[in-house]
Write a protein that holds these residues in place. Structure first.
Motif, PDB file in Angstrom:
ATOM      1  N   ARG A  44       0.802  -1.214   0.000  1.00  0.00           N
ATOM      2  CA  ARG A  44       0.000   0.000   0.000  1.00  0.00           C
ATOM      3  C   ARG A  44       0.836   1.265   0.000  1.00  0.00           C
ATOM      4  NH1 ARG A  44      -5.266  -1.643   3.650  1.00  0.00           N
ATOM      5  NH2 ARG A  44      -5.627  -3.605   2.607  1.00  0.00           N
ATOM      6  N   ASN A  45       2.060   1.161   0.452  1.00  0.00           N
ATOM      7  CA  ASN A  45       2.939   2.321   0.403  1.00  0.00           C
ATOM      8  C   ASN A  45       4.275   1.820  -0.098  1.00  0.00           C
ATOM      9  OD1 ASN A  45       4.543   4.529   0.745  1.00  0.00           O
ATOM     10  ND2 ASN A  45       3.980   4.919   2.861  1.00  0.00           N
ATOM     11  N   HIS A  46       4.447   1.824  -1.440  1.00  0.00           N
ATOM     12  CA  HIS A  46       5.634   1.181  -1.987  1.00  0.00           C
ATOM     13  C   HIS A  46       6.901   1.991  -1.776  1.00  0.00           C
ATOM     14  CE1 HIS A  46       3.636   3.527  -5.163  1.00  0.00           C
ATOM     15  NE2 HIS A  46       4.842   3.777  -5.610  1.00  0.00           N
ATOM     16  N   SER A  47       6.795   3.162  -1.171  1.00  0.00           N
ATOM     17  CA  SER A  47       8.000   3.913  -0.837  1.00  0.00           C
ATOM     18  C   SER A  47       8.517   3.523   0.545  1.00  0.00           C
ATOM     19  CB  SER A  47       7.717   5.422  -0.865  1.00  0.00           C
ATOM     20  OG  SER A  47       6.785   5.768   0.142  1.00  0.00           O
ATOM     21  N   LYS A  48       7.687   2.795   1.341  1.00  0.00           N
ATOM     22  CA  LYS A  48       8.087   2.381   2.678  1.00  0.00           C
ATOM     23  C   LYS A  48       7.773   0.899   2.815  1.00  0.00           C
ATOM     24  CE  LYS A  48       7.208   6.885   4.832  1.00  0.00           C
ATOM     25  NZ  LYS A  48       6.463   7.589   5.896  1.00  0.00           N
ATOM     26  N   LEU A  49       8.797   0.080   2.700  1.00  0.00           N
ATOM     27  CA  LEU A  49       8.567  -1.353   2.746  1.00  0.00           C
ATOM     28  C   LEU A  49       8.056  -1.797   4.097  1.00  0.00           C
ATOM     29  CD1 LEU A  49      11.628  -2.677   0.756  1.00  0.00           C
ATOM     30  CD2 LEU A  49       9.322  -2.209  -0.048  1.00  0.00           C
ATOM     31  N   SER A  50       8.288  -1.005   5.174  1.00  0.00           N
ATOM     32  CA  SER A  50       7.775  -1.373   6.478  1.00  0.00           C
ATOM     33  C   SER A  50       6.266  -1.289   6.528  1.00  0.00           C
ATOM     34  CB  SER A  50       8.366  -0.462   7.561  1.00  0.00           C
ATOM     35  OG  SER A  50       8.007   0.889   7.299  1.00  0.00           O
ATOM     36  N   THR A 223      12.832  -8.506   3.890  1.00  0.00           N
ATOM     37  CA  THR A 223      13.737  -7.887   4.847  1.00  0.00           C
ATOM     38  C   THR A 223      14.979  -7.260   4.217  1.00  0.00           C
ATOM     39  OG1 THR A 223      14.917  -8.258   6.928  1.00  0.00           O
ATOM     40  CG2 THR A 223      14.946 -10.056   5.332  1.00  0.00           C
ATOM     41  N   GLU A 224      15.496  -7.845   3.131  1.00  0.00           N
ATOM     42  CA  GLU A 224      16.730  -7.323   2.549  1.00  0.00           C
ATOM     43  C   GLU A 224      16.479  -6.345   1.408  1.00  0.00           C
ATOM     44  OE1 GLU A 224      19.040 -10.607   1.289  1.00  0.00           O
ATOM     45  OE2 GLU A 224      19.213 -11.509   3.264  1.00  0.00           O
ATOM     46  N   ALA A 225      15.247  -6.113   1.059  1.00  0.00           N
ATOM     47  CA  ALA A 225      14.954  -5.352  -0.148  1.00  0.00           C
ATOM     48  C   ALA A 225      14.831  -3.861   0.146  1.00  0.00           C
ATOM     49  CB  ALA A 225      13.668  -5.860  -0.784  1.00  0.00           C
ATOM     50  N   SER A 226      15.370  -3.044  -0.759  1.00  0.00           N
ATOM     51  CA  SER A 226      15.291  -1.588  -0.625  1.00  0.00           C
ATOM     52  C   SER A 226      14.294  -0.986  -1.594  1.00  0.00           C
ATOM     53  CB  SER A 226      16.679  -0.977  -0.874  1.00  0.00           C
ATOM     54  OG  SER A 226      17.144  -1.315  -2.178  1.00  0.00           O
ATOM     55  N   SER A 227      13.701  -1.802  -2.468  1.00  0.00           N
ATOM     56  CA  SER A 227      12.736  -1.312  -3.438  1.00  0.00           C
ATOM     57  C   SER A 227      11.762  -2.433  -3.764  1.00  0.00           C
ATOM     58  CB  SER A 227      13.438  -0.836  -4.719  1.00  0.00           C
ATOM     59  OG  SER A 227      14.026  -1.947  -5.389  1.00  0.00           O
ATOM     60  N   LEU A 232      10.569  -8.245  -5.002  1.00  0.00           N
ATOM     61  CA  LEU A 232      10.035  -9.327  -5.813  1.00  0.00           C
ATOM     62  C   LEU A 232      11.124 -10.351  -6.134  1.00  0.00           C
ATOM     63  CD1 LEU A 232       7.766  -7.340  -8.310  1.00  0.00           C
ATOM     64  CD2 LEU A 232       7.062  -8.625  -6.292  1.00  0.00           C
ATOM     65  N   LEU A 233      12.303  -9.852  -6.481  1.00  0.00           N
ATOM     66  CA  LEU A 233      13.415 -10.746  -6.777  1.00  0.00           C
ATOM     67  C   LEU A 233      13.804 -11.551  -5.540  1.00  0.00           C
ATOM     68  CD1 LEU A 233      16.408  -9.966  -9.052  1.00  0.00           C
ATOM     69  CD2 LEU A 233      16.818 -11.056  -6.850  1.00  0.00           C
ATOM     70  N   SER A 234      13.802 -10.881  -4.375  1.00  0.00           N
ATOM     71  CA  SER A 234      14.123 -11.564  -3.126  1.00  0.00           C
ATOM     72  C   SER A 234      13.130 -12.685  -2.844  1.00  0.00           C
ATOM     73  CB  SER A 234      14.124 -10.562  -1.971  1.00  0.00           C
ATOM     74  OG  SER A 234      14.359 -11.203  -0.731  1.00  0.00           O
ATOM     75  N   MET A 235      11.848 -12.435  -3.128  1.00  0.00           N
ATOM     76  CA  MET A 235      10.834 -13.472  -2.915  1.00  0.00           C
ATOM     77  C   MET A 235      11.111 -14.704  -3.757  1.00  0.00           C
ATOM     78  SD  MET A 235       7.288 -11.337  -2.813  1.00  0.00           S
ATOM     79  CE  MET A 235       6.990 -10.065  -1.579  1.00  0.00           C
ATOM     80  N   LEU A 236      11.412 -14.493  -5.023  1.00  0.00           N
ATOM     81  CA  LEU A 236      11.661 -15.625  -5.906  1.00  0.00           C
ATOM     82  C   LEU A 236      12.903 -16.400  -5.493  1.00  0.00           C
ATOM     83  CD1 LEU A 236       9.379 -14.414  -7.551  1.00  0.00           C
ATOM     84  CD2 LEU A 236      10.720 -14.816  -9.618  1.00  0.00           C
ATOM     85  N   LEU A 237      13.896 -15.718  -4.919  1.00  0.00           N
ATOM     86  CA  LEU A 237      15.082 -16.409  -4.434  1.00  0.00           C
ATOM     87  C   LEU A 237      14.781 -17.197  -3.164  1.00  0.00           C
ATOM     88  CD1 LEU A 237      17.931 -13.781  -4.972  1.00  0.00           C
ATOM     89  CD2 LEU A 237      17.629 -15.957  -6.165  1.00  0.00           C
ATOM     90  N   ASP A 273      16.139  -2.609 -10.711  1.00  0.00           N
ATOM     91  CA  ASP A 273      15.592  -1.262 -10.513  1.00  0.00           C
ATOM     92  C   ASP A 273      15.754  -0.416 -11.770  1.00  0.00           C
ATOM     93  OD1 ASP A 273      14.684  -1.546  -7.819  1.00  0.00           O
ATOM     94  OD2 ASP A 273      16.762  -1.403  -7.141  1.00  0.00           O
ATOM     95  N   ASN A 274      16.907  -0.551 -12.426  1.00  0.00           N
ATOM     96  CA  ASN A 274      17.119   0.186 -13.679  1.00  0.00           C
ATOM     97  C   ASN A 274      16.179  -0.309 -14.767  1.00  0.00           C
ATOM     98  OD1 ASN A 274      19.177   1.646 -12.466  1.00  0.00           O
ATOM     99  ND2 ASN A 274      20.810   0.326 -13.252  1.00  0.00           N
TER     100      ASN A 274
END
Length: 389
Positions: A44-50, A223-227, A232-237, A273-274
Motif C-alpha cells: 500500500r505504500n511502496h515507498s516504505k517497505l515497512s 527484509t533485505e529489499a530496498s525497493s 520481488l526478486l528476493s521473494m523468488l530467491l 531497478d534500472n
C-alpha cells in the motif's frame, strides 16, 4: 495462513498453519511437497517497505487442465455496511450519510464472487455464525454460484461485519471491522471434511487473515529489499518453487516478476531497478485503458540480494474519470479474482494483467465491493475472453 500445495495431479498435501503451529494433513499421499507457484502481495505504500500489507496466493497450475479442476478459497467473509458521506467527519461531528448499502464482503468472499461471475465454480472454507448477518452472507454467496458446503456455521456468537465510510470528496474509504466470534480454528473442520473440500482442487487462494503469520512471512520475504522490484526478486530467491510474484500499487497499477522456465545462458546481467525505470519510460500517459509493458527474458540482479533469470512486467491501471469513480472498496479483491480466472483460462501475463486491472476498475464504479463486479458477458471484457471461452 492455510496453504494447499498439490504435489502431483493426483495427490494433494495440506498444511494448516495458525499462529505458527502447524497441523499437517495428507490426502491420498504421504509425500512431502513444496510446489507453490505464485505469491501475491499488496504493497500500500511502496515507498516504505515497512508499511507492507501482505496477501498471499499460492498454487500449482497446469494450464491445460485447470479449467476442468476445482478452485478453493479460504479466508474471511463479512457483511459490509457501506455509507457514503459528503466529507469524512471530524471528532464529535454528527453528519448524515448520502447513501447506504448492505452487502457481503471479505477478501476471499469478494475474490471468489468475482471469479464465479467470470465463469469459475469455487468452493469456500470460512466461518460465520447462525445469525441474521451470517444467513445473509450465505444467501449472497450461493446466489453467485459459490459452493458453501464447507462453510462452518457456529450456533452461537456473531458473524463478522465491517462499517465502510466512503468519502465522496476524496474518493477514499475507511473500514471499521468487527471480527466474527468464535474465530475459526483448524479443529472446526474434520479431516474427512477437509479432504472432501480438497477433492479435485488444483487452484487455491488464501487471504492471509492470520496477521501474525502473514507478518512473519512478509518480513522474511522483504527484509533485505530496498525497493519493490528488489523485493520481488528476493521473494523468488527465497521461495524457489514460486513461478511469479505480483505487487499491486493501487492507482499506479502493478508489477510482476516471472521466473524463467529454464535459466538459459544469459551472460549479461541487468539491475532490476534500472530495468523498471526503463519500462516506466515506455508508458503512454495518454492511454486510459489498462496496458502491459514487458521486458525481454534476462538475468536480473538486485544488489546485495542475488540474481534471477526472468521477465519483468508493468501493468498500468485504468484511468477512471472522476465522475465515474464511486468506491474503491474491494478493488484488490476483484483484481485477484480476475487473476484466478485468467490462470484457469491460460492467459499469458501480457493479457492477464490488463484483464485483471479492467475487472478491478469496473468494481470501482459503484458502492460496495461486489455491486459492479462484472459477469463474463460484460462487453468490456469481450476482447480478453474472445479467445478463452
Amino acid at each position: 495462513m492455510l496453504v494447499v500445495v498439490p504435489d502431483s495431479e493426483e495427490n494433494i498435501r495440506v498444511v494448516v498453519k495458525q499462529r505458527m503451529k502447524a497441523l499437517a494433513i495428507d490426502t491420498k499421499s504421504h509425500r512431502a511437497s513444496n510446489n507453490a507457484s505464485a505469491l501475491f502481495t499488496s504493497h500500500r505504500n511502496h515507498s516504505k517497505l515497512s508499511g507492507l500489507s501482505l496477501l498471499s496466493l499460492q498454487f500449482t497450475i497446469s494450464l491445460r487442465l485447470l479449467l476442468h479442476y476445482q478452485q478453493l478459497g479460504c479466508g474471511g467473509v463479512t457483511v459490509d455496511l457501506l455509507a457514503t458521506v459528503e466529507a469524512y467527519p471530524k471528532p464529535d461531528d454528527k453528519i448524515r450519510s448520502t447513501s447506504l448499502k448492505i452487502q457481503g464482503g471479505g477478501n476471499v468472499g469478494n475474490a471468489l464472487t468475482c471469479a464465479a461471475r467470470l465463469g469459475l465454480n469455487p468452493r469456500l472454507i470460512s466461518k460465520i455464525a447462525d445469525d441474521a448477518q451470517g444467513r445473509g452472507i450465505l444467501e449472497e454467496l450461493e446466489a453467485d454460484g459459490i459452493d458453501t458446503s464447507f462453510l462452518v456455521v457456529s450456533k452461537e456468537g456473531n458473524s463478522p461485519f465491517t462499517y465502510v465510510i466512503v468519502d465522496n470528496q476524496t474518493k477514499t474509504r475507511t473500514c471499521i471491522h468487527t471480527p466474527g466470534f468464535p474465530p475459526m480454528i483448524p479443529d472446526d473442520m474434520s479431516k474427512s471434511s477437509l479432504s472432501s473440500a480438497l477433492n479435485g482442487v488444483r487452484l487455491a487462494y488464501f487471504d492471509a487473515r492470520l496477521p501474525d503469520t502473514a507478518l512473519v512471512v512478509g518480513h522474511e520475504a522483504w527484509t533485505e529489499a530496498s525497493s519493490v522490484p528488489s523485493a520481488l526478486l528476493s521473494m523468488l530467491l527465497r521461495l524457489p518453487n514460486v513461478k511469479f510474484a505480483i505487487v499491486t500499487l493501487g492507482g499506479d497499477g502493478c508489477i510482476m516478476l516471472q521466473r524463467s522456465v529454464t535459466e538459459g545462458d544469459q551472460s549479461e546481467e541487468m539491475d532490476i531497478d534500472n530495468l523498471l525505470e526503463s519500462l516506466n519510460q515506455k508508458k503512454d500517459s495518454n492511454t486510459a485503458i489498462p496496458t502491459c509493458i514487458s521486458s525481454a527474458e534476462t538475468k536480473l540482479r538486485a544488489n546485495g540480494i542475488g540474481t534471477v533469470s526472468g521477465r519483468l512486467f508493468i501493468g498500468t491501471a485504468e484511468k477512471i474519470p472522476p465522475s465515474e469513480l464511486v468506491d474503491t472498496t474491494g478493488a484488490g479483491d476483484a483484481f485477484i479474482g480476475a487473476i484466478l480466472y485468467a490462470i484457469c483460462a491460460g492467459m499469458q501475463p501480457e493479457k492477464m494483467l490488463p484483464f485483471a486491472t479492467q475487472v478491478a476498475a469496473a468494481s470501482c464504479r459503484a458502492l460496495g465491493a461486489r455491486t459492479a463486479l462484472p459477469h463474463r458477458t460484460d462487453t468490456r471484457l469481450a476482447p480478453f475472453l474472445r479467445q478463452t471461452s
